[in-house]
Design an enzyme around this catalytic site. Structure first.
Site, PDB file in Angstrom:
ATOM      1  N   ASP A 172       0.905  -1.052  -0.042  1.00  0.00           N
ATOM      2  CA  ASP A 172       0.068  -0.044  -0.067  1.00  0.00           C
ATOM      3  C   ASP A 172       0.890   1.204  -0.070  1.00  0.00           C
ATOM      4  OD1 ASP A 172       0.793  -0.830   2.779  1.00  0.00           O
ATOM      5  OD2 ASP A 172      -0.694   0.982   3.364  1.00  0.00           O
ATOM      6  N   GLU A 195       0.170  -0.795   6.048  1.00  0.00           N
ATOM      7  CA  GLU A 195       1.263  -0.340   6.637  1.00  0.00           C
ATOM      8  C   GLU A 195       1.144   1.214   7.012  1.00  0.00           C
ATOM      9  OE1 GLU A 195       5.174   1.428   7.809  1.00  0.00           O
ATOM     10  OE2 GLU A 195       4.114   1.614   5.897  1.00  0.00           O
TER      11      GLU A 195
END
Length: 365
Positions: free
Chosen positions: A67, A123
Site C-alpha cells: 500500500d 502499513e
C-alpha cells in the site's frame, strides 16, 4: 527489475481504497509467483489484502508492504518515469522498489526452505489489520529483514522510534458568548491549558535510557473545537503524535497522558489512544548490521552506514517481540510521501544481492 518496478508503480494502491489495495495484491502475487515459483496465500482481514509465502519451516521473515500514501489518480500528476537513472512515481521508494528487490533476491537463491515472505496492505495507516499477522509470522524466528527504503545515502535503519497516538477531548458547557459567558465552561480555554501541558511532556519522559537516539517528541497536531463565533465552546479536542526511542519512555508518556486533569471549572477530560508501535531499539539490529557490513564488503558494495530514524515501520513489531530485525534494506533514493519521491535504479541489483547474502548467511547450517 525496472520492468517489474513499472508494473507495481503503475498499479496504484492507496491504503484507504481497499479495492485498489486488492488489485495491487493481485499484481504483487503474480509477480512473486513468477520469481518464487509458487503462489502466495492471500489473507484478507477487515477488507485489507495481505500476501504470505511460506517455504518449509520458516526461520527468516522478509517483510514489506504494497500500500502507499498516494490517492488514486496521482499517476496523472506524478507519472512513472526513468530519467538519467532515477525512477519516479507514486510509491516507487516507499516501498515498491523494495518488493522488486525482495523477489529478485530470492529468485537467485534457488532453495527457499526456511523463508517466510509477508507483504501487507495497510502499513501506511498503522498496520491495524496486519499487526497480529506480522507478529505471528515473526515469533520465534532467527531474523526479520524489512524492505523499507534506506536512510540517506543508502544507510540501513538500525533503530526506529516507537509511536503512540492519543486524542484528548474536552467537554465543557455552552453559553452565549456575549450575554453570559460566565455561565459556560469554555472547552477551548481548557484545551489550551492541556496543549501546553502536553507540549512539555517530552522533557519529562526522556531520561538517560535513550542517549543518542534523538529523544522523545510529543506533538499536539489536529485541533478542533467550538460551533459558532458567539457561543462558548462546549467541546474541543486535540490529536497527539508521540515518538519514543525506548519502551521506558513510551510508558512514561502514557502515564503522563493518563494523568491529565482539567484546569477550568466545569470541564472534564477524556483521553483515548495509546502506544501503537514499540520502538525498534538498536540492540535488536546490532548483530545483523555487523553481518551486513561484512557481506557488503565481500560483494564490493562499499562501506555500509547505519541510521536511527523517527519514522516507524512494521519492523517495530518484529523487534518488539524480541526478533533480531534489520530495516532499510529496500531502495536507495528518497522523498518518501513527498513530490520528489525517487529511486536510484543502479543501486537495486546490489541491494538485492546484499539481501540474498543476508538470508543465505542466516539460514546456513
Amino acid at each position: 527489475m525496472i520492468d517489474d518496478l513499472e508494473e507495481l508503480v503503475t498499479c496504484e494502491s492507496f491504503s484507504s481504497d481497499l479495492a485498489a489495495v486488492a488489485r495491487s495484491a493481485k499484481v504483487v502475487a503474480a509477480m512473486g509467483a513468477r520469481h518464487l515459483g509458487a503462489p502466495p496465500e492471500t489473507i484478507v482481514v477487515d477488507g485489507v489484502t495481505h500476501l504470505r509465502w511460506s517455504f518449509g519451516t520458516p526461520r527468516v521473515l522478509l517483510l514489506g508492504h504494497h500500500d502507499t500514501v498516494w490517492p488514486i489518480g496521482t499517476l496523472a500528476t506524478h507519472p512513472w518515469s526513468v530519467i538519467d537513472g532515477v525512477a519516479r512515481g507514486p510509491g516507487v521508494f516507499d516501498m515498491k522498489a523494495g518488493l522488486v528487490q525482495l523477489f529478485h533476491a530470492l529468485a537467485g537463491l534457488g532453495d527457499l526452505d526456511g523463508i517466510c515472505v509477508l507483504v501487507t496492505g495497510d502499513e501506511e495507516v498503522g498496520s491495524t489489520t496486519s499487526r497480529a499477522l506480522i507478529e505471528e509470522c515473526a515469533r520465534g524466528l532467527s531474523a526479520a529483514f524489512v524492505l523499507e527504503g534506506s536512510a540517506d545515502g543508502g544507510a540501513l535503519k538500525t533503530a526506529r522510534k516507537g509511536t503512540s497516538d492519543y486524542t484528548v477531548t474536552v467537554y465543557g458547557k455552552a453559553a452565549h458568548a456575549g450575554l453570559e459567558p460566565w455561565n459556560g465552561a469554555n472547552a477551548g480555554i481548557e484545551l489550551a491549558h492541556q496543549i501546553l501541558t502536553i507540549a512539555g511532556m517530552a522533557a519529562l519522559a526522556d531520561s538517560t535510557d535513550s542517549p543518542g537516539t534523538g529523544g522523545t517528541t510529543v506533538t499536539p497536531t489536529v485541533l478542533a473545537g467550538g460551533t459558532t463565533l458567539n457561543t462558548v465552546p462546549a467541546l474541543a479536542r486535540v490529536g497527539v503524535d508521540v515518538r519514543v526511542p525506548t519502551l521506558a519512555a513510551q510508558s512514561r508518556v502514557d502515564t503522563l497522558m493518563r494523568a491529565l486533569s482539567p484546569q477550568v471549572r466545569g470541564t472534564r477530560l477524556e483521553v483515548n489512544g495509546g502506544p501503537n508501535r514499540p520502538p525498534m531499539e538498536a540492540a535488536m539490529s546490532a548483530e545483523l548490521f555487523r553481518l551486513a557490513q561484512g557481506l557488503a564488503a565481500g560483494l564490493g558494495l562499499g562501506a555500509l552506514e547505519q541510521a536511527s530514524v523517527g519514522g516507524a515501520s512494521d519492523g517495530n513489531f518484529t523487534a518488539g517481540i524480541g526478533v533480531a530485525t534489520l530495516d532499510g534494506l529496500g531502495a536507495v533514493g528518497g522523498g518518501a510521501h513527498a513530490d520528489h519521491e525517487h529511486v536510484i535504479v543502479a543501486e537495486m541489483p546490489g541491494r538485492a544481492a546484499l539481501l540474498r547474502a543476508l538470508v543465505a548467511s542466516v539460514l546456513a547450517p
